[in-house]
Design an enzyme around this catalytic site. Sequence first.
Site, PDB file in Angstrom:
ATOM      1  N   HIS A  63      -6.197  44.304  19.354  1.00  0.00           N
ATOM      2  CA  HIS A  63      -6.151  44.517  20.911  1.00  0.00           C
ATOM      3  C   HIS A  63      -5.718  45.775  20.937  1.00  0.00           C
ATOM      4  O   HIS A  63      -5.397  46.523  19.971  1.00  0.00           O
ATOM      5  CB  HIS A  63      -5.516  43.719  21.569  1.00  0.00           C
ATOM      6  CG  HIS A  63      -4.089  43.635  21.255  1.00  0.00           C
ATOM      7  ND1 HIS A  63      -3.846  43.106  20.004  1.00  0.00           N
ATOM      8  CD2 HIS A  63      -3.083  43.847  22.331  1.00  0.00           C
ATOM      9  CE1 HIS A  63      -2.093  43.112  20.236  1.00  0.00           C
ATOM     10  NE2 HIS A  63      -2.032  43.586  21.536  1.00  0.00           N
ATOM     11  N   ASP A  67       0.958  49.245  20.649  1.00  0.00           N
ATOM     12  CA  ASP A  67       1.853  49.158  19.360  1.00  0.00           C
ATOM     13  C   ASP A  67       0.947  48.800  18.589  1.00  0.00           C
ATOM     14  O   ASP A  67       1.431  48.351  17.134  1.00  0.00           O
ATOM     15  CB  ASP A  67       2.916  48.012  19.830  1.00  0.00           C
ATOM     16  CG  ASP A  67       2.343  46.719  20.416  1.00  0.00           C
ATOM     17  OD1 ASP A  67       1.523  46.709  21.104  1.00  0.00           O
ATOM     18  OD2 ASP A  67       2.984  45.740  19.787  1.00  0.00           O
ATOM     19  N   HIS A 141      -4.216  36.617  25.624  1.00  0.00           N
ATOM     20  CA  HIS A 141      -3.051  37.690  25.480  1.00  0.00           C
ATOM     21  C   HIS A 141      -3.070  38.610  26.922  1.00  0.00           C
ATOM     22  O   HIS A 141      -2.630  39.724  26.940  1.00  0.00           O
ATOM     23  CB  HIS A 141      -3.294  38.628  24.430  1.00  0.00           C
ATOM     24  CG  HIS A 141      -1.910  39.596  24.129  1.00  0.00           C
ATOM     25  ND1 HIS A 141      -0.736  39.257  24.161  1.00  0.00           N
ATOM     26  CD2 HIS A 141      -2.067  40.903  24.019  1.00  0.00           C
ATOM     27  CE1 HIS A 141      -0.138  40.190  24.012  1.00  0.00           C
ATOM     28  NE2 HIS A 141      -0.818  41.137  23.872  1.00  0.00           N
ATOM     29  N   HIS A 270       5.279  40.116  14.045  1.00  0.00           N
ATOM     30  CA  HIS A 270       5.333  40.526  15.377  1.00  0.00           C
ATOM     31  C   HIS A 270       6.769  40.075  16.052  1.00  0.00           C
ATOM     32  O   HIS A 270       6.657  39.243  17.018  1.00  0.00           O
ATOM     33  CB  HIS A 270       4.309  39.900  16.180  1.00  0.00           C
ATOM     34  CG  HIS A 270       3.905  40.948  17.394  1.00  0.00           C
ATOM     35  ND1 HIS A 270       4.510  40.871  18.693  1.00  0.00           N
ATOM     36  CD2 HIS A 270       3.339  42.077  17.438  1.00  0.00           C
ATOM     37  CE1 HIS A 270       4.103  41.267  19.395  1.00  0.00           C
ATOM     38  NE2 HIS A 270       3.288  42.262  19.011  1.00  0.00           N
TER      39      HIS A 270
END
Length: 307
Positions: A63, A67, A141, A270
């Site tokens: 995506h 980051d 998300h 993550h």
Amino acid sequence: MEFVFLGTGAGVPSKGRNVSAIALQLLEERGQTWLFDCGEATQHQILHTSVRPRRIEKIFITHLHGDHIFGLPGLLGSRSFQGGTTPLTVYGPKGIKQFIEVALSVSTTHVKYPLEIVEITEEGTVFEDNEFHVETKRLSHGIECFGYRIIEKDIQGALLVDKLLEIGVKPGPLFKRLKDGEVVELENGTILNGNDFIGPPQKGRVITILGDTRYCEASRELAQDADVLVHEATFAAEDEQQAYDYFHSTSKQAASIALQANAKRLILTHISSRYQGDTYKELLKEARELFSNTEIATDLKSFPVDR
């Protein structure tokens, strides 16, 4: 096949963890490396590993949060500067093409190798050749985010050399023809079918690499019967509501997905910067209560993927 975790943190870099990037080394399989996400300073992390930018063949972006993509322009430019000439393909959600082209254009970065950018607009197959098949599904998300299922195709069985020697067939060009499944006639008139002299195929491996996501059905579907599932674990179980509010998962939710999907192995990544020092081990403990074969990634750590 081997994972090299280049960045295992969430959101922003911390002293112990850089932001998201995972290298899947396919050196034995195809002499190349695939990269999944490319947060800022990914190319600096690469300097501390065996990963070679010139060997990076494909980059899969989950995506467009910073980051996960801010390291792309620098890596693409450095690959060219360091003499990379082989083609590279970047896959990602709609918008990845504009991001790359604007960044390279404004910075007058010239890429001298063939660069293809494929924007993913629907679920399904995004890449397939004789060795691998890559599928994708949308995750949960907040913005468009994809998970990837990498399927290694079954490998042809080995030629049963001992069986051939037993019937008097000597090593030579005939072996290759039989290995290719041809029907051949020997000098004495005997007919041999190559398929009768090939062992059982080696089953290909299945790897699932998810982007940022809430607990969702698509994660389970992508991870079904995977040899390795790489799942985010931004929060501990006690922060489940916060994980939901920010479209992330807890370590326990990741373990639940692995369990439901019958995955063989779970690697957590993550990790929020709130878990400093050894406090991240609590995430591992929570996950292992549900799914015992769980590991937690740290920056620059490698994980071989055996057959």
